[in-house]
Motif scaffolding. Structure first.
Motif, short mmCIF file in Angstrom:
data_model
loop_
_atom_site.label_atom_id
_atom_site.label_comp_id
_atom_site.label_asym_id
_atom_site.label_seq_id
_atom_site.Cartn_x
_atom_site.Cartn_y
_atom_site.Cartn_z
N LEU A 141 0.85 -1.19 0.00
CA LEU A 141 0.00 0.00 0.00
C LEU A 141 0.89 1.24 0.00
CD1 LEU A 141 -2.22 -1.05 3.05
CD2 LEU A 141 -2.73 -1.49 0.66
N MET A 142 0.33 2.35 -0.44
CA MET A 142 1.03 3.64 -0.40
C MET A 142 0.16 4.68 0.29
SD MET A 142 3.01 4.32 -3.96
CE MET A 142 4.63 3.60 -4.24
N THR A 143 0.81 5.67 0.87
CA THR A 143 0.10 6.78 1.50
C THR A 143 0.99 7.99 1.54
OG1 THR A 143 -1.04 7.55 3.50
CG2 THR A 143 0.81 6.05 3.82
N ALA A 144 0.41 9.16 1.42
CA ALA A 144 1.14 10.40 1.61
C ALA A 144 1.08 10.85 3.07
CB ALA A 144 0.58 11.50 0.70
N ALA A 145 0.37 10.10 3.91
CA ALA A 145 0.25 10.45 5.33
C ALA A 145 1.56 10.14 6.06
CB ALA A 145 -0.89 9.67 5.97
N ASP A 146 1.74 10.75 7.22
CA ASP A 146 2.89 10.50 8.07
C ASP A 146 2.73 9.12 8.69
OD1 ASP A 146 4.96 10.46 9.88
OD2 ASP A 146 4.19 12.09 11.13
N VAL A 147 3.51 8.16 8.22
CA VAL A 147 3.37 6.79 8.69
C VAL A 147 3.77 6.65 10.15
CG1 VAL A 147 4.33 4.46 8.38
CG2 VAL A 147 3.51 5.73 6.41
N THR A 148 4.66 7.51 10.64
CA THR A 148 5.04 7.41 12.06
C THR A 148 3.88 7.72 12.99
OG1 THR A 148 5.81 9.72 12.29
CG2 THR A 148 7.40 8.10 11.48
N ALA A 149 2.83 8.34 12.47
CA ALA A 149 1.65 8.68 13.28
C ALA A 149 0.58 7.59 13.20
CB ALA A 149 1.07 10.01 12.85
N TYR A 150 0.98 6.37 12.87
CA TYR A 150 0.01 5.27 12.78
C TYR A 150 -0.68 5.06 14.12
CZ TYR A 150 3.37 2.23 15.18
OH TYR A 150 4.23 1.66 16.10
N THR A 151 -1.88 4.50 14.07
CA THR A 151 -2.62 4.15 15.29
C THR A 151 -2.96 2.67 15.24
OG1 THR A 151 -4.67 4.86 14.21
CG2 THR A 151 -3.59 6.45 15.67
N VAL A 152 -3.01 2.07 16.42
CA VAL A 152 -3.27 0.64 16.53
C VAL A 152 -4.36 0.40 17.57
CG1 VAL A 152 -2.28 -1.64 17.01
CG2 VAL A 152 -0.85 0.15 16.01
N ALA A 153 -5.27 -0.52 17.27
CA ALA A 153 -6.28 -0.93 18.24
C ALA A 153 -6.48 -2.44 18.11
CB ALA A 153 -7.60 -0.21 18.01
N ALA A 154 -6.83 -3.07 19.21
CA ALA A 154 -7.05 -4.52 19.20
C ALA A 154 -8.31 -4.86 19.97
CB ALA A 154 -5.85 -5.25 19.81
N ASP A 155 -8.97 -5.93 19.54
CA ASP A 155 -10.19 -6.38 20.21
C ASP A 155 -10.29 -7.90 20.04
OD1 ASP A 155 -13.11 -7.04 20.59
OD2 ASP A 155 -13.18 -4.88 20.96
N GLY A 156 -10.17 -8.62 21.12
CA GLY A 156 -10.40 -10.06 21.10
C GLY A 156 -9.52 -10.83 20.14
#
Length: 240
Positions: free
Chosen positions: A106-121
């Motif tokens: 995948l590609m993105t022009a967004a700041d990849v260092t600002a990724y967010t992570v969430a987990a559920d079950g």
């Protein structure tokens, strides 16, 4: 629950750190934030080193569709991306990281260092959110010819259970619904950006039947939806 990016936002070239979540941790080999220097710019990318025995359903520029995938790459590129061969570019980045076998990029022009992570079950969702160009999916504007510009909201989901082909497709739809819900709840007047992408990774089916459903009210679809919603909401709120 949300876990922010690595403490070191400017890692040395090709120094990685594991993606983590306080509720569920990805195996260390499956999540890294890495840096590269390219055409005079310092850029970052996320790599999931899945290894053999995984299937991915995605709208990825490289390796999209449904099939065995041994890695996933989410690469940051500069705004105003000039190249017309994004699939080849992603393959070059993957080769530099010594990623072998089939993969999805995948590609993105967004700041990849600002990724967010969430987990559920046991389901983990990672999002990179750049919302500078956004709108509603059903719009009067016609589609443009040629390769799309780099996606700005990219979502990668990993599940611990095998999914059937239909459930993999259903999971992508569920992730997209959860993304839109998060954007609206963040107060943004949009359903996304014109080039968002989704990757859903799950173990390949074995002797036991694969999960047949991944809609938002199914067991695994509900977990996926909550994880994606939380990750995208956090990323969107940072920009609102």
């Amino acid at each position: 629950m949300i876990d922010g990016p690595c403490a070191d936002r400017r890692p040395a070239a090709h120094r990685g750190c594991p993606i983590r979540s306080v509720r569920s941790r990805l195996p260390e080999q499956r999540g890294e934030l890495l840096a590269r220097h390219e055409d005079g710019a310092d850029l970052h990318h996320l790599v999931w080193r899945l290894g053999p025995g995984w299937r991915v359903c995605s709208s990825a520029v490289l390796g999209g569709g449904i099939g065995p995938r041994e890695w996933i790459l989410n690469a940051q590129v500069p705004g105003g991306y000039p190249r017309l061969d994004p699939d080849r570019h992603l393959a070059e980045i993957a080769d530099a990281e010594q990623l072998t076998g089939p993969g999805a990029g995948l590609m993105t022009a967004a700041d990849v260092t600002a990724y967010t992570v969430a987990a559920d079950g046991g389901v983990t969702a990672t999002a990179t959110c750049g919302l500078g160009v956004r709108g509603w999916a059903a719009a009067p504007a016609e589609g443009l010819p040629g390769p799309p510009r780099p996606g700005t909201v990219n979502i990668v989901v990993t599940l611990p259970v095998p999914l059937s082909d239909a459930a993999l497709v259903n999971a992508v739809a569920t992730a997209t619904e959860a993304k839109v819900q998060a954007l609206v709840e963040a107060g943004l007047d949009c359903s996304g950006t014109p080039t968002d992408a989704v990757c859903v990774a799950a173990p390949s089916p074995g002797p036991a039947p694969a999960e047949p459903f991944a809609g938002p009210r199914s067991r695994w679809g509900a977990r996926l939806a909550r994880a994606v919603h939380a990750a995208v909401l956090e990323g969107a709120l940072r920009q609102s």
